[in-house]
Design a protein around this motif. Structure first.
Motif, PDB file in Angstrom:
ATOM      1  N   GLU A   8       0.827  -1.190   0.000  1.00 12.97           N
ATOM      2  CA  GLU A   8       0.000   0.000   0.000  1.00 12.97           C
ATOM      3  C   GLU A   8       0.872   1.255   0.000  1.00 12.97           C
ATOM      4  OE1 GLU A   8      -2.634  -0.161   3.278  1.00 12.97           O
ATOM      5  OE2 GLU A   8      -3.715  -1.938   2.586  1.00 12.97           O
ATOM      6  N   GLY A   9       0.330   2.303  -0.597  1.00 13.71           N
ATOM      7  CA  GLY A   9       1.021   3.584  -0.583  1.00 13.71           C
ATOM      8  C   GLY A   9       2.047   3.723  -1.702  1.00 13.71           C
ATOM      9  N   THR A  10       2.317   4.972  -2.056  1.00 18.10           N
ATOM     10  CA  THR A  10       3.295   5.261  -3.117  1.00 18.10           C
ATOM     11  C   THR A  10       4.215   6.418  -2.710  1.00 18.10           C
ATOM     12  OG1 THR A  10       1.714   6.766  -4.193  1.00 18.10           O
ATOM     13  CG2 THR A  10       1.735   4.467  -4.946  1.00 18.10           C
ATOM     14  N   ASP A  11       4.356   6.640  -1.397  1.00 14.63           N
ATOM     15  CA  ASP A  11       5.107   7.807  -0.926  1.00 14.63           C
ATOM     16  C   ASP A  11       6.551   7.814  -1.424  1.00 14.63           C
ATOM     17  OD1 ASP A  11       2.874   8.648   0.365  1.00 14.63           O
ATOM     18  OD2 ASP A  11       3.494   8.032   2.367  1.00 14.63           O
ATOM     19  N   ARG A  12       7.220   6.657  -1.385  1.00 14.54           N
ATOM     20  CA  ARG A  12       8.627   6.613  -1.808  1.00 14.54           C
ATOM     21  C   ARG A  12       8.754   6.823  -3.314  1.00 14.54           C
ATOM     22  NH1 ARG A  12      12.227   1.956   0.514  1.00 14.54           N
ATOM     23  NH2 ARG A  12      13.776   3.462  -0.234  1.00 14.54           N
ATOM     24  N   ASN A  72      -0.963  14.373 -10.073  1.00 12.59           N
ATOM     25  CA  ASN A  72      -2.403  14.117 -10.089  1.00 12.59           C
ATOM     26  C   ASN A  72      -2.719  12.630 -10.220  1.00 12.59           C
ATOM     27  OD1 ASN A  72      -3.064  16.817  -9.808  1.00 12.59           O
ATOM     28  ND2 ASN A  72      -3.228  17.175 -12.011  1.00 12.59           N
ATOM     29  N   LEU A  73      -1.973  11.930 -11.073  1.00 15.17           N
ATOM     30  CA  LEU A  73      -2.218  10.500 -11.242  1.00 15.17           C
ATOM     31  C   LEU A  73      -1.943   9.745  -9.950  1.00 15.17           C
ATOM     32  CD1 LEU A  73      -0.767   9.727 -14.799  1.00 15.17           C
ATOM     33  CD2 LEU A  73      -3.142  10.117 -14.146  1.00 15.17           C
ATOM     34  N   PHE A  74      -0.855  10.101  -9.270  1.00 12.66           N
ATOM     35  CA  PHE A  74      -0.496   9.365  -8.064  1.00 12.66           C
ATOM     36  C   PHE A  74      -1.331   9.753  -6.848  1.00 12.66           C
ATOM     37  CE2 PHE A  74       2.922   7.652 -10.442  1.00 12.66           C
ATOM     38  CZ  PHE A  74       3.299   6.501  -9.767  1.00 12.66           C
ATOM     39  N   ARG A  75      -2.181  10.753  -7.001  1.00 11.92           N
ATOM     40  CA  ARG A  75      -3.194  10.993  -5.970  1.00 11.92           C
ATOM     41  C   ARG A  75      -4.239   9.890  -6.005  1.00 11.92           C
ATOM     42  NH1 ARG A  75      -5.608  16.868  -6.456  1.00 11.92           N
ATOM     43  NH2 ARG A  75      -6.803  16.062  -4.684  1.00 11.92           N
ATOM     44  N   ASN A  76      -4.362   9.209  -7.156  1.00 15.11           N
ATOM     45  CA  ASN A  76      -5.366   8.151  -7.323  1.00 15.11           C
ATOM     46  C   ASN A  76      -4.760   6.761  -7.445  1.00 15.11           C
ATOM     47  OD1 ASN A  76      -7.917   9.778  -7.563  1.00 15.11           O
ATOM     48  ND2 ASN A  76      -6.764  10.719  -9.216  1.00 15.11           N
ATOM     49  N   ILE A  77      -3.427   6.668  -7.448  1.00 18.38           N
ATOM     50  CA  ILE A  77      -2.761   5.362  -7.398  1.00 18.38           C
ATOM     51  C   ILE A  77      -2.396   5.098  -5.942  1.00 18.38           C
ATOM     52  CG2 ILE A  77      -0.784   3.998  -8.152  1.00 18.38           C
ATOM     53  CD1 ILE A  77      -0.700   5.651 -10.705  1.00 18.38           C
ATOM     54  N   VAL A  78      -2.996   4.083  -5.360  1.00 15.77           N
ATOM     55  CA  VAL A  78      -2.883   3.902  -3.909  1.00 15.77           C
ATOM     56  C   VAL A  78      -2.050   2.687  -3.517  1.00 15.77           C
ATOM     57  CG1 VAL A  78      -5.045   5.111  -3.470  1.00 15.77           C
ATOM     58  CG2 VAL A  78      -5.093   2.649  -3.906  1.00 15.77           C
ATOM     59  N   ASP A  79      -1.791   1.780  -4.450  1.00 20.89           N
ATOM     60  CA  ASP A  79      -0.996   0.579  -4.171  1.00 20.89           C
ATOM     61  C   ASP A  79       0.038   0.411  -5.281  1.00 20.89           C
ATOM     62  OD1 ASP A  79      -2.574  -0.120  -1.882  1.00 20.89           O
ATOM     63  OD2 ASP A  79      -4.086  -0.911  -3.245  1.00 20.89           O
ATOM     64  N   HIS A  80       0.947  -0.525  -5.097  1.00 20.04           N
ATOM     65  CA  HIS A  80       1.969  -0.748  -6.121  1.00 20.04           C
ATOM     66  C   HIS A  80       2.521  -2.160  -6.019  1.00 20.04           C
ATOM     67  CE1 HIS A  80       4.421   0.242  -2.565  1.00 20.04           C
ATOM     68  NE2 HIS A  80       5.373  -0.474  -3.134  1.00 20.04           N
ATOM     69  N   ARG A 137      -5.421  -1.315 -14.505  1.00 17.61           N
ATOM     70  CA  ARG A 137      -5.744  -2.709 -14.821  1.00 17.61           C
ATOM     71  C   ARG A 137      -5.401  -3.657 -13.671  1.00 17.61           C
ATOM     72  NH1 ARG A 137      -2.569  -4.579 -18.145  1.00 17.61           N
ATOM     73  NH2 ARG A 137      -1.247  -2.807 -18.729  1.00 17.61           N
ATOM     74  N   SER A 138      -4.461  -3.248 -12.826  1.00 17.21           N
ATOM     75  CA  SER A 138      -4.028  -4.102 -11.722  1.00 17.21           C
ATOM     76  C   SER A 138      -4.786  -3.827 -10.426  1.00 17.21           C
ATOM     77  CB  SER A 138      -2.523  -3.922 -11.474  1.00 17.21           C
ATOM     78  OG  SER A 138      -1.777  -4.251 -12.632  1.00 17.21           O
ATOM     79  N   GLY A 139      -5.714  -2.892 -10.464  1.00 18.41           N
ATOM     80  CA  GLY A 139      -6.508  -2.596  -9.280  1.00 18.41           C
ATOM     81  C   GLY A 139      -5.775  -1.774  -8.243  1.00 18.41           C
ATOM     82  N   PHE A 140      -4.804  -0.963  -8.684  1.00 19.91           N
ATOM     83  CA  PHE A 140      -4.015  -0.154  -7.754  1.00 19.91           C
ATOM     84  C   PHE A 140      -4.530   1.273  -7.617  1.00 19.91           C
ATOM     85  CE2 PHE A 140      -0.171  -2.956  -8.948  1.00 19.91           C
ATOM     86  CZ  PHE A 140      -0.563  -3.918  -8.014  1.00 19.91           C
ATOM     87  N   ILE A 141      -5.665   1.585  -8.252  1.00 18.79           N
ATOM     88  CA  ILE A 141      -6.182   2.951  -8.187  1.00 18.79           C
ATOM     89  C   ILE A 141      -7.324   3.030  -7.177  1.00 18.79           C
ATOM     90  CG2 ILE A 141      -5.482   3.473 -10.542  1.00 18.79           C
ATOM     91  CD1 ILE A 141      -8.359   3.064 -11.437  1.00 18.79           C
ATOM     92  N   ALA A 142      -7.680   4.255  -6.806  1.00 19.59           N
ATOM     93  CA  ALA A 142      -8.722   4.477  -5.800  1.00 19.59           C
ATOM     94  C   ALA A 142     -10.051   3.896  -6.257  1.00 19.59           C
ATOM     95  CB  ALA A 142      -8.863   5.977  -5.531  1.00 19.59           C
ATOM     96  N   ASP A 143     -10.839   3.482  -5.298  1.00 24.42           N
ATOM     97  CA  ASP A 143     -12.112   2.817  -5.597  1.00 24.42           C
ATOM     98  C   ASP A 143     -13.119   3.720  -6.300  1.00 24.42           C
ATOM     99  OD1 ASP A 143     -11.154   0.510  -4.432  1.00 24.42           O
ATOM    100  OD2 ASP A 143     -12.004   0.968  -2.452  1.00 24.42           O
ATOM    101  N   ASP A 144     -12.982   5.057  -6.123  1.00 26.81           N
ATOM    102  CA  ASP A 144     -13.968   5.945  -6.727  1.00 26.81           C
ATOM    103  C   ASP A 144     -13.670   6.238  -8.204  1.00 26.81           C
ATOM    104  OD1 ASP A 144     -11.674   7.319  -6.075  1.00 26.81           O
ATOM    105  OD2 ASP A 144     -12.712   9.188  -5.581  1.00 26.81           O
TER     106      ASP A 144
END
Length: 210
Positions: A8-12, A72-80, A137-144
């Motif tokens: 979870e998270g993409t801070d790094r 902006n994209l990584f505001r909605n990418i929540v996992d990796h 496609r991998s389900g790493f984006i926000a649910d909304d």
């Protein structure tokens, strides 16, 4: 060990990306050299750097815009996972290389130089779009973010690369016209926004009707 590269998270990822963007924006200006001429020859020497200034301003704008888009994209990418890490690194590679073709374009201003420069920007836009597409496609984006929105964001990401592909063809016919082709990005983006908002309104109406 493999599992530790995902989660979870993409801070790094964002921290590394922001740092590299800052370095590239700084490196772009280092292509300029103060002319070693007399005071009387200075205006002409500065005029000779016109193409260099144009390539610098265009590259600064491109890097700045892609920093905003990446943010902006990584505001909605929540996992990796490992693949997303590598895709982001490839995107950063294309960004970090940009100062080189920028200087080549500024110094020579030929059709080949423009093709080299435009190809780099095409890679920048394509790789960032690939980052988003893979994450979606991998389900790493926000649910909304629904599938329709994710697909439209992918299409939007390909607008700039498509315009620069077109500019290479234009440069083969008339080089100076190719310099203005990137201006097409703005109205195309506006059309995309208009289509997106219209689609959102239509979908909302259908949902309310149901």
């Amino acid at each position: 060990m493999i599992d530790s590269l995902g989660g979870e998270g993409t801070d790094r990822m964002e921290g590394l990306s922001d740092g590299l963007f800052a370095i590239v924006l700084t490196l772009l200006v280092l292509q300029f050299e103060v002319p070693d001429v007399s005071a009387g020859e200075l205006p002409g020497a500065l005029a000779d750097q016109e193409t260099l200034l144009f390539s610098y301003l265009l590259s600064y704008l491109v890097v700045g815009v892609y920093w905003i888009v990446h943010h902006n994209l990584f505001r909605n990418i929540v996992d990796h996972d490992r693949t997303l890490l590598w895709l982001n690194l490839l995107f950063l590679l294309s960004i970090s290389f940009l100062p080189y073709p920028t200087e080549i374009m500024g110094l020579y201003g030929t059709q080949f130089a423009w093709a080299m420069y435009a190809t780099n920007i095409i890679l920048v836009g394509t790789l960032l779009t690939l980052v988003w597409s893979y994450a979606a496609r991998s389900g790493f984006i926000a649910d909304d973010i629904d599938e329709w929105t994710a697909r439209l964001v992918t299409i939007r990401g390909l607008i700039a690369p498509a315009v620069f592909v077109f500019s290479i063809g234009v440069a083969l016919v008339e080089l100076w016209v190719a310099f203005f082709v990137p201006l097409l990005i703005a109205p195309l983006q506006w059309l995309w926004v208009r289509y997106y908002r219209t689609g959102q309104a239509a979908r909302a109406t259908n949902l309310n009707g149901d």
